[in-house]
Each structure stands twice: as C-alpha cells, then as structure tokens.
Write an enzyme that holds these catalytic residues in place. Structure first.
Site, PDB file in Angstrom:
ATOM      1  N   GLY A   1       7.034  -1.356  -2.249  1.00  0.00           N
ATOM      2  CA  GLY A   1       6.401  -0.059  -2.389  1.00  0.00           C
ATOM      3  C   GLY A   1       7.001   0.776  -3.493  1.00  0.00           C
TER       4      GLY A   1
ATOM      5  CB  THR B   1      -0.102   7.566   0.730  1.00  0.00           C
ATOM      6  OG1 THR B   1      -0.536   6.839   1.881  1.00  0.00           O
ATOM      7  CG2 THR B   1      -0.908   8.846   0.614  1.00  0.00           C
TER       8      THR B   1
ATOM      9  CE1 TYR C   1      -1.761   7.558   9.891  1.00  0.00           C
ATOM     10  CE2 TYR C   1      -1.592   5.622   8.482  1.00  0.00           C
ATOM     11  CZ  TYR C   1      -1.279   6.948   8.745  1.00  0.00           C
ATOM     12  OH  TYR C   1      -0.491   7.653   7.878  1.00  0.00           O
TER      13      TYR C   1
ATOM     14  N   PRO D   1       0.830  -1.204   0.000  1.00  0.00           N
ATOM     15  CG  PRO D   1      -0.056  -1.087   2.147  1.00  0.00           C
ATOM     16  CD  PRO D   1       0.659  -2.012   1.217  1.00  0.00           C
TER      17      PRO D   1
ATOM     18  CD  GLN E   1      -3.149   0.063   4.153  1.00  0.00           C
ATOM     19  OE1 GLN E   1      -3.115   1.272   3.945  1.00  0.00           O
ATOM     20  NE2 GLN E   1      -2.097  -0.637   4.541  1.00  0.00           N
TER      21      GLN E   1
END
Length: 369
Positions: free
Chosen positions: A320, A26, A185, A24, A99
């Site tokens: 990534g 961003t 988070y 994942p 995700q």
C-alpha cells in the site's frame, strides 16, 4: 537466488508480470459525483509495473458511499469515467482490478441520496467508544448513526448492485474486480456475528451469514466469469467494531466455500500481527482452507515479502504505502534502489487543494538524482 517477488504469476486469465501487487488504497481524488477524474488515469498508469493493481474502494451502490470524492461504479457516467483509467494502465503494460467497496453502516446520511440512513444487515450501531482498529479514511470525530436493517428486498437490491457494478467494471476495461469483504464494511457486516443478528436465511449460522458474500460472488461470476473475481478477507481483526465470536470457524468455512470456484485470488490482510485481536494467523488460515492464489497484505517490506513467498505461505504480496510513494516499486526492488517515504498527510487530501500533491508527484527512478 532470484527474487520470487519478481517472477510471473498466472491469476485467473491474467498473466501478472510479477508478484508485487498494488494494494487498494483510498485516495479520494474523484469528483463529488463519484466520477473518476483524469488525474486518476495518470496515477494508476504510473504504477502499471505492479503485477496487478487493485484500485481504491469503488462504491457499487447509491447506499454504499463512505467518503466525499470516493469513486463509484453504478451509473453510466461512472463507467465511462473509468475507461480512460483502465486504458492508460493497459497502454503502460499493466493489469488492473477494481475493488468494489460498500461501506454499509460506516457512513452518514449526508453522503447518501436523499440523506438516507445507512443500511446494514441489522440495526446495530457501531460502538461510539470503540477504540480498536478503524480504517476510516479520514477518521471521523463523531459517532455513526444506528443503521436501518435491510429487508429481504433490500438485501437482494444490494447484491444486484454488486453484480451490476462488476458488469460495468469489465465493460470499462478492468481485468477483474475484488469484492471487499474486509474492513468492517457491508459483506463483513453480514459475515460477523456481532453485526448480523438476522433470523432469516442471511443470519444465524455461519452458512447463513456467508450467504450474502457468496451470492455476490456467484452472481458476479455468472456475469463475467469467476476467474475475473477476487475477494479480500481479514480474519481475526476488529475493523470498525465488526468482529465475530469464532473467526477461525467462520473464515475456514468461507475459504472452503471459495475453493473450487476458480476465483482469481483471495487477498488476506494480517497487518504483521499489530491488530490481530483474535490471535490467529490470517494468512495461514486462508492458505490451509483455500486452494487458489493467496495474496498477502499488511505492512510487508521487500525482505519480509520475499521470505513469505519463499516459504510458500502466499503467492503474491500487495503493498500500500510503498506503492503510493514509489510508482516504480517493482523496479526499485529489482535494482535495490532506495524507497521514497510516503507523506501520510496527503493520503486522502492535499493541503494545497491540488489533487496532484502527494498523488502523482512522487519521483520515479528516472527522475531521481
């Protein structure tokens, strides 16, 4: 010797063509209302050669947003917007998990409905002077506010948002979802002793602090099947000023609870030892305590990933930056082709204002001289 990275792997009910997963990452290319944009379908379809694509963090709740242009999954429009993305990936032969990422206290009122204050397990403000590992994308240059502690109704509401977002994701065509319980988070804020000071059934003991995550997983599993659910963990790392007094005990318990449920996989970040404040081996801890598929993440290249798989320490590796810059990464591993270098300045935005720059314009092998 055949590369184990390129061997198939059964993940829940999904047959992954290889063990080169897309981590994942961003990217912030959604609309301001958090609806996916058409170029996101192109981006993910380009990377359909991954064994499994795990999307960027998808906000499951009105109170879960951490950035402008972050995609979400809590309205009908969000759900409809994701369908072309999953369709494009499947038409290209790929598999894709969403995700689900709720940032909790790591946000600002202007990003939330009605300029609401951020929420968290407890009213513990992130340390303005924190200099540990932060994954704010992009990083903010001002302190976060003190969050509001969720009351019991608020806890139930945010769990329900995760469960409903999971249901929407499967309806939108995703093969599964990954619950982001790392990164500092909201689920990690519940797990960690430094951020969870509650005295009710969601705080205090390790069992109680794990309750939020387990109820999210159990609720989501009841809706869509546990085999469609994955979890991301990061034992021993101080993300966004979120840490625990005893990471080994906490994550051993969590992984033991996750064992036997029949999840798709657990993704674990170790960052190649660069930020392990607790000095533990995250991948080894998860492998010892979890009986399912383990996906390792964090700074691997082809050689180190292959070595890890050959040792049996993990079953797959997620990449990534390498996948951002190389849409055909598994093919490059197979052929020994050189890798494109990622342009970090375009990770979260484009200097020209055009979403495709640093996003869909990295060349594949067929387009490489």
């Amino acid at each position: 010797m055949a590369l184990k990275l390129l061997s198939p792997l059964r993940v829940g009910k999904v047959d992954a063509a290889n063990r080169v997963f897309m981590a994942p990452c961003t990217r912030l290319r959604a609309d301001l209302d958090q609806t996916p944009t058409p170029i996101m379908a192109e981006y993910y379809a380009q990377r359909a050669g991954a064994g499994i694509i795990i999307t960027e963090g998808v906000n499951p709740s009105p109170l879960g947003r951490g950035e402008h242009n972050q995609p979400a999954m809590y309205t009908d429009a969000h759900e409809v917007g994701w369908a072309p993305v999953t369709d494009a990936v499947h038409r290209a032969g790929g598999r894709i998990f969403a995700q689900l990422m709720h940032v909790g206290r790591i946000t600002f009122p202007e990003l939330l409905p009605g300029a609401a204050n951020p929420v968290a397990p407890s009213a513990v403000r992130p340390d303005p002077g924190f200099r540990g590992y932060s994954i704010r994308c992009p990083r903010h240059d001002r302190p976060f506010p003190t969050p509001d502690a969720l009351d019991s109704a608020g806890v139930a509401r945010e769990i329900d948002h995760f469960v409903e977002a999971t249901t929407r994701a499967i309806r939108a065509g995703f093969d599964g979802v990954e619950i982001h319980a790392a990164g500092g988070y909201l689920p990690m804020q519940f797990l960690s002793s430094a951020t969870n000071l509650r005295t009710d059934s969601y705080g205090g003991s390790i069992e109680n602090r794990s309750r939020f995550l387990m109820e999210v997983i159990e609720g989501a599993g009841e809706r869509v099947g546990a085999e469609r659910i994955a979890v991301k963990l990061s034992p021993g790392f101080y993300f966004n000023d979120v840490h625990d007094d005893d990471s080994t005990a906490l994550y051993s318990y969590v992984c033991q609870r996750l064992s036997g449920i029949g999840l798709a996989f657990v993704e674990v970040s170790d960052y190649r030892g660069r930020h392990s404040e607790d000095g533990i081996d995250p991948i080894g801890l998860v492998r010892r305590n979890y009986d399912g598929v383990v996906v390792a993440n964090g700074g691997f290249d082809q050689d180190s990933a292959e070595e890890l798989l050959q040792s049996g320490a993990a079953d797959a590796v997620s990449f990534g930056g390498s996948f951002i810059a190389n849409p055909d990464l598994p093919k490059r591993f197979e052929t020994g082709a050189p890798l494109n270098a990622p342009v970090r300045s375009t990770y979260y935005t484009s200097p020209t204002g055009h979403f495709e720059v640093g996003y869909t314009d990295y060349p594949a092998l067929s387009a490489t001289p």
